[in-house]
Design a protein around this motif. Structure first.
Motif, PDB file in Angstrom:
ATOM      1  N   ASN A 130      31.324  51.604  26.129  1.00 49.32           N
ATOM      2  CA  ASN A 130      30.604  50.895  26.978  1.00 49.32           C
ATOM      3  C   ASN A 130      30.499  50.349  28.697  1.00 49.32           C
ATOM      4  N   ILE A 131      31.298  50.043  28.820  1.00 51.05           N
ATOM      5  CA  ILE A 131      31.981  49.187  30.018  1.00 51.05           C
ATOM      6  C   ILE A 131      31.945  50.722  30.528  1.00 51.05           C
ATOM      7  N   ARG A 132      32.746  51.766  30.566  1.00 55.59           N
ATOM      8  CA  ARG A 132      32.151  52.907  31.641  1.00 55.59           C
ATOM      9  C   ARG A 132      31.172  53.278  31.442  1.00 55.59           C
ATOM     10  N   ILE A 133      30.299  53.413  30.619  1.00 60.48           N
ATOM     11  CA  ILE A 133      29.081  53.534  30.988  1.00 60.48           C
ATOM     12  C   ILE A 133      27.756  53.197  31.275  1.00 60.48           C
ATOM     13  N   GLY A 134      27.559  52.110  30.445  1.00 63.02           N
ATOM     14  CA  GLY A 134      26.389  50.513  31.058  1.00 63.02           C
ATOM     15  C   GLY A 134      27.027  50.121  32.071  1.00 63.02           C
ATOM     16  N   HIS A 135      27.418  50.047  33.073  1.00 58.28           N
ATOM     17  CA  HIS A 135      27.653  49.185  34.086  1.00 58.28           C
ATOM     18  C   HIS A 135      27.535  49.643  35.349  1.00 58.28           C
ATOM     19  N   VAL A 136      27.389  49.318  36.087  1.00 58.82           N
ATOM     20  CA  VAL A 136      27.147  49.616  37.662  1.00 58.82           C
ATOM     21  C   VAL A 136      27.667  47.943  38.618  1.00 58.82           C
ATOM     22  N   LYS A 137      28.680  48.363  39.773  1.00 55.28           N
ATOM     23  CA  LYS A 137      28.939  47.750  39.989  1.00 55.28           C
ATOM     24  C   LYS A 137      28.572  47.110  41.050  1.00 55.28           C
ATOM     25  N   THR A 138      27.584  46.277  41.354  1.00 52.86           N
ATOM     26  CA  THR A 138      26.972  44.947  41.767  1.00 52.86           C
ATOM     27  C   THR A 138      27.414  44.457  42.764  1.00 52.86           C
ATOM     28  N   ARG A 139      26.841  44.466  43.896  1.00 49.84           N
ATOM     29  CA  ARG A 139      27.313  43.074  44.904  1.00 49.84           C
ATOM     30  C   ARG A 139      27.999  41.868  43.787  1.00 49.84           C
ATOM     31  N   VAL A 140      27.371  41.481  43.222  1.00 50.84           N
ATOM     32  CA  VAL A 140      27.883  40.434  42.701  1.00 50.84           C
ATOM     33  C   VAL A 140      29.480  40.363  41.653  1.00 50.84           C
ATOM     34  N   TYR A 141      29.063  41.805  40.865  1.00 52.49           N
ATOM     35  CA  TYR A 141      30.228  41.682  40.717  1.00 52.49           C
ATOM     36  C   TYR A 141      30.916  42.292  41.302  1.00 52.49           C
ATOM     37  N   THR A 142      31.723  42.946  42.479  1.00 51.00           N
ATOM     38  CA  THR A 142      32.592  42.879  43.649  1.00 51.00           C
ATOM     39  C   THR A 142      32.961  41.497  43.558  1.00 51.00           C
ATOM     40  N   ARG A 143      31.559  40.682  44.583  1.00 48.65           N
ATOM     41  CA  ARG A 143      32.473  39.475  45.191  1.00 48.65           C
ATOM     42  C   ARG A 143      33.431  39.023  43.832  1.00 48.65           C
ATOM     43  N   ILE A 144      32.639  38.608  42.268  1.00 50.40           N
ATOM     44  CA  ILE A 144      33.205  37.893  41.446  1.00 50.40           C
ATOM     45  C   ILE A 144      34.897  38.384  40.998  1.00 50.40           C
ATOM     46  N   TYR A 145      34.761  39.887  41.290  1.00 53.24           N
ATOM     47  CA  TYR A 145      36.230  40.947  41.094  1.00 53.24           C
ATOM     48  C   TYR A 145      36.726  40.373  41.912  1.00 53.24           C
ATOM     49  N   ASN A 146      36.317  40.045  43.294  1.00 54.53           N
ATOM     50  CA  ASN A 146      37.677  40.178  44.489  1.00 54.53           C
ATOM     51  C   ASN A 146      37.884  38.637  44.366  1.00 54.53           C
ATOM     52  N   ALA A 147      37.119  37.581  44.125  1.00 56.93           N
ATOM     53  CA  ALA A 147      37.448  36.358  43.367  1.00 56.93           C
ATOM     54  C   ALA A 147      38.269  36.354  42.545  1.00 56.93           C
ATOM     55  N   LEU A 148      38.795  37.178  41.242  1.00 56.84           N
ATOM     56  CA  LEU A 148      39.670  36.767  40.469  1.00 56.84           C
ATOM     57  C   LEU A 148      40.831  37.358  41.395  1.00 56.84           C
ATOM     58  N   ALA A 149      41.017  38.743  42.239  1.00 59.41           N
ATOM     59  CA  ALA A 149      41.447  39.187  42.154  1.00 59.41           C
ATOM     60  C   ALA A 149      42.914  38.299  43.371  1.00 59.41           C
ATOM     61  N   SER A 150      41.907  36.777  44.009  1.00 57.43           N
ATOM     62  CA  SER A 150      42.299  36.535  45.017  1.00 57.43           C
ATOM     63  C   SER A 150      43.057  35.051  44.756  1.00 57.43           C
ATOM     64  N   ALA A 151      42.404  34.492  43.275  1.00 53.81           N
ATOM     65  CA  ALA A 151      43.100  33.483  42.705  1.00 53.81           C
ATOM     66  C   ALA A 151      44.117  34.311  42.288  1.00 53.81           C
ATOM     67  N   HIS A 152      44.043  35.318  41.293  1.00 55.56           N
ATOM     68  CA  HIS A 152      45.356  35.253  40.467  1.00 55.56           C
ATOM     69  C   HIS A 152      46.393  36.135  41.812  1.00 55.56           C
ATOM     70  N   ALA A 153      46.455  36.400  42.909  1.00 47.42           N
ATOM     71  CA  ALA A 153      47.533  36.265  43.494  1.00 47.42           C
ATOM     72  C   ALA A 153      48.214  35.117  44.574  1.00 47.42           C
ATOM     73  N   GLU A 154      47.334  34.414  44.211  1.00 45.94           N
ATOM     74  CA  GLU A 154      47.639  32.996  45.611  1.00 45.94           C
ATOM     75  C   GLU A 154      47.498  31.778  44.458  1.00 45.94           C
ATOM     76  N   ARG A 155      47.825  32.195  42.849  1.00 47.50           N
ATOM     77  CA  ARG A 155      47.584  30.855  42.029  1.00 47.50           C
ATOM     78  C   ARG A 155      46.594  29.854  42.420  1.00 47.50           C
ATOM     79  N   GLU A 156      45.497  30.096  42.297  1.00 42.32           N
ATOM     80  CA  GLU A 156      44.598  29.101  42.766  1.00 42.32           C
ATOM     81  C   GLU A 156      43.713  28.999  41.618  1.00 42.32           C
ATOM     82  N   MET A 157      42.733  27.566  41.425  1.00 43.76           N
ATOM     83  CA  MET A 157      41.825  27.669  40.397  1.00 43.76           C
ATOM     84  C   MET A 157      40.764  27.543  40.737  1.00 43.76           C
ATOM     85  N   GLY A 158      39.745  27.692  40.621  1.00 43.64           N
ATOM     86  CA  GLY A 158      38.948  28.533  40.726  1.00 43.64           C
ATOM     87  C   GLY A 158      36.903  27.817  39.487  1.00 43.64           C
ATOM     88  N   PHE A 159      36.141  27.938  39.594  1.00 38.87           N
ATOM     89  CA  PHE A 159      35.558  28.337  39.040  1.00 38.87           C
ATOM     90  C   PHE A 159      33.901  28.791  39.549  1.00 38.87           C
TER      91      PHE A 159
END
Length: 222
Positions: free
Chosen positions: A71-100
């Motif tokens: 379902n993940i491979r077939i049913g999802h298209v990477k939108t602008r919001v998806y990319t922003r969220i993914y990048n926010a997670l990557a940044s928080a993970h790398a910098e040990r940050e907290m976010g909402f």
């Protein structure tokens, strides 16, 4: 008492899945509701318990995982919001940050979380629900990490200490989905335990009701 003989093909499939998915035996055991020692014995070919019941549980679980991945491979298209969220997670993970992150349903936040967790090590995802508390979140995290199951009677405090010891200074990212169901006290408990004490990155996801429970400016993806 031993029941049945081990299906070597199924055992190999489970071993391959664990290796390819970078999931721990403890996590598998928790999701199957068995102890980690049972899974370890099964994988080594030394399990003497009810093999039939265990293998039925493993088969059902692996079929579910396969459907989810399809379902993940077939049913999802990477939108602008998806990319922003993914990048926010990557940044928080790398910098040990907290976010909402606050967004209405259907904006792709769950898909971004699922893909990020699948693509990266040391990510724990827990989902809230109506009436859930910080203690219940801690128990669910303990179950994922193999520190708690229905057969044990560990206190929340004991599970919390095990989690802190397991996570501390090991570049973990903790993601709480549907965090809008948590009250401010529970949000503060989770922040103190996992961000302050365990030194993990921490991200809360929810709909706009989450803003009523926090005093920080969230990432707003609307």
């Amino acid at each position: 008492m031993k029941s049945g003989t081990i299906n070597k093909e199924l055992r190999q499939k489970l071993q391959d899945y664990i290796w390819q998915s970078k999931i721990t035996q403890n996590a598998v055991a928790a999701e199957l509701n068995y102890s980690s020692s049972v899974i370890s014995q099964y994988l080594s070919g030394n399990y003497e318990g009810d093999i039939t019941s265990l293998e039925n549980a493993i088969t059902s679980w692996m079929e579910l995982k396969k459907k989810i991945n399809q379902n993940i491979r077939i049913g999802h298209v990477k939108t602008r919001v998806y990319t922003r969220i993914y990048n926010a997670l990557a940044s928080a993970h790398a910098e040990r940050e907290m976010g909402f992150i606050v967004a209405t349903a259907g904006f792709g936040k769950s898909h971004a979380v699922q893909r990020y967790a699948a693509n990266n090590k040391n990510v724990i995802v827990v989902e809230g629900e109506p009436g859930i508390t910080a203690h219940q979140i801690i128990r669910r995290m303990g179950r994922q990490c193999g520190f708690f199951n229905k057969r044990t009677n560990d206190s929340v405090g004991h599970i919390k200490e095990k989690l802190i010891d397991h996570i501390k200074n090991k570049d973990y990212l903790i993601i709480i989905e549907e965090a809008n169901y948590l009250d401010l006290k529970s949000l503060e408990v989770l922040r103190r335990v996992f961000f302050d004490q365990a030194k993990a990155a921490l991200f809360f996801f929810g709909v706009k009701a989450l803003m009523k429970n926090i005093f920080l400016n969230p990432y707003d993806c609307d």
